[in-house]
Design a protein around this motif. Sequence first.
Motif, PDB file in Angstrom:
ATOM      1  N   GLY A  10      42.131  68.176  96.109  1.00 36.71           N
ATOM      2  CA  GLY A  10      42.418  67.159  95.107  1.00 36.71           C
ATOM      3  C   GLY A  10      43.303  67.675  93.994  1.00 36.71           C
ATOM      4  N   GLY A  11      44.176  68.626  94.298  1.00 36.74           N
ATOM      5  CA  GLY A  11      45.097  69.162  93.302  1.00 36.74           C
ATOM      6  C   GLY A  11      44.499  70.197  92.374  1.00 36.74           C
ATOM      7  N   VAL A  12      43.235  70.585  92.612  1.00 38.35           N
ATOM      8  CA  VAL A  12      42.554  71.563  91.752  1.00 38.35           C
ATOM      9  C   VAL A  12      42.162  72.759  92.615  1.00 38.35           C
ATOM     10  N   GLU A  13      42.343  73.964  92.091  1.00 42.08           N
ATOM     11  CA  GLU A  13      42.006  75.168  92.849  1.00 42.08           C
ATOM     12  C   GLU A  13      40.542  75.546  92.625  1.00 42.08           C
ATOM     13  N   TYR A  14      39.876  75.887  93.714  1.00 43.39           N
ATOM     14  CA  TYR A  14      38.478  76.303  93.682  1.00 43.39           C
ATOM     15  C   TYR A  14      38.320  77.582  94.504  1.00 43.39           C
ATOM     16  N   CYS A  15      37.247  78.309  94.235  1.00 46.99           N
ATOM     17  CA  CYS A  15      36.819  79.381  95.139  1.00 46.99           C
ATOM     18  C   CYS A  15      35.374  79.089  95.522  1.00 46.99           C
ATOM     19  N   TRP A  16      34.938  79.682  96.645  1.00 45.14           N
ATOM     20  CA  TRP A  16      33.597  79.326  97.142  1.00 45.14           C
ATOM     21  C   TRP A  16      32.941  80.498  97.843  1.00 45.14           C
ATOM     22  N   TRP A  17      31.615  80.379  97.918  1.00 46.92           N
ATOM     23  CA  TRP A  17      30.753  81.323  98.644  1.00 46.92           C
ATOM     24  C   TRP A  17      29.862  80.496  99.555  1.00 46.92           C
ATOM     25  N   THR A  18      29.762  80.871 100.818  1.00 40.30           N
ATOM     26  CA  THR A  18      28.878  80.174 101.747  1.00 40.30           C
ATOM     27  C   THR A  18      27.633  81.017 101.946  1.00 40.30           C
ATOM     28  N   LEU A  19      26.489  80.507 101.466  1.00 41.16           N
ATOM     29  CA  LEU A  19      25.225  81.237 101.531  1.00 41.16           C
ATOM     30  C   LEU A  19      24.437  80.796 102.764  1.00 41.16           C
ATOM     31  N   PRO A  20      23.726  81.721 103.412  1.00 38.61           N
ATOM     32  CA  PRO A  20      23.009  81.390 104.655  1.00 38.61           C
ATOM     33  C   PRO A  20      21.970  80.286 104.464  1.00 38.61           C
ATOM     34  N   ALA A  21      21.671  79.609 105.569  1.00 39.82           N
ATOM     35  CA  ALA A  21      20.734  78.480 105.543  1.00 39.82           C
ATOM     36  C   ALA A  21      19.339  78.892 105.101  1.00 39.82           C
ATOM     37  N   GLU A  22      18.998  80.181 105.198  1.00 44.75           N
ATOM     38  CA  GLU A  22      17.666  80.629 104.789  1.00 44.75           C
ATOM     39  C   GLU A  22      17.418  80.405 103.299  1.00 44.75           C
ATOM     40  N   ASN A  23      18.478  80.149 102.527  1.00 39.64           N
ATOM     41  CA  ASN A  23      18.327  79.865 101.096  1.00 39.64           C
ATOM     42  C   ASN A  23      18.036  78.391 100.805  1.00 39.64           C
TER      43      ASN A  23
END
Length: 243
Positions: A89-102
């Motif tokens: 959407g025109g905005v920069e993001y960073c991300w972390w994918t945490l395991p489903a156990e959380n």
Amino acid sequence: IPVEAGNYRVYFNMNNLDAITCTFDARAFGTEEGAAEEEKPEEQLPEGARPINVIMQSAGWETTNLYGWGAKLNFAWPGVAADGKGTFGGVEYCWWTLPAENWGATGVGLIFNNGTVQTVDIADVAFDGDKAFKLGAAGADGKLAYEAIDAPVVKVTYKNEGGWDAVNVYGWGAEGVVFSLGDGPGKPMTKEGDLWVYEFPAEHIGKDVNLIFNNGNGAQTVDITGIVFDGDKAFDNSNAAIK
């Protein structure tokens, strides 16, 4: 305490004084490391559990780390670097994918930082879905404020150069990636001007997927493989040729 004659290592569990337990373990007698490890039943995840994306609107840092505690998080300071960075959407993001156990954990704490500058403690986070944040101004202690925001979506657009009356998107995940748009022809797209649009929720950010666009009546594009949802995606006959 009656017990059959033999050699044992004896364990008293007094964590609950109202229900003290005593265990005699013949297998552990004479060993250095104590009781033989018992097989533990596989921990069952709650219904609906899935990996969780923690997302931060970019602060322009060269490296962005996530530090956390609670749930199944076990990060040493300053935490772990972002799994990816992209524009939605025109905005920069960073991300972390945490395991489903959380999934389902409450009272989780988070801190975003670049190794030097950090946010205040983001306390009492509930991992009941994807979480997104925007950083604010620094306080008197130099720590940055934060604001919880709506998670971005992955906007996929298709230029309908075949002149179809309707457009659907069908998809599946790369090897080991959980991703599905159901049975064919998939999900209907929405017409916006000259383009057809489908928005994938934040849980799919960072995934490696494959797509097919079709008219639901036999006409379709070739398989479009190796797509990484690291930003919004646009398709036309140049990268999604019609069969």
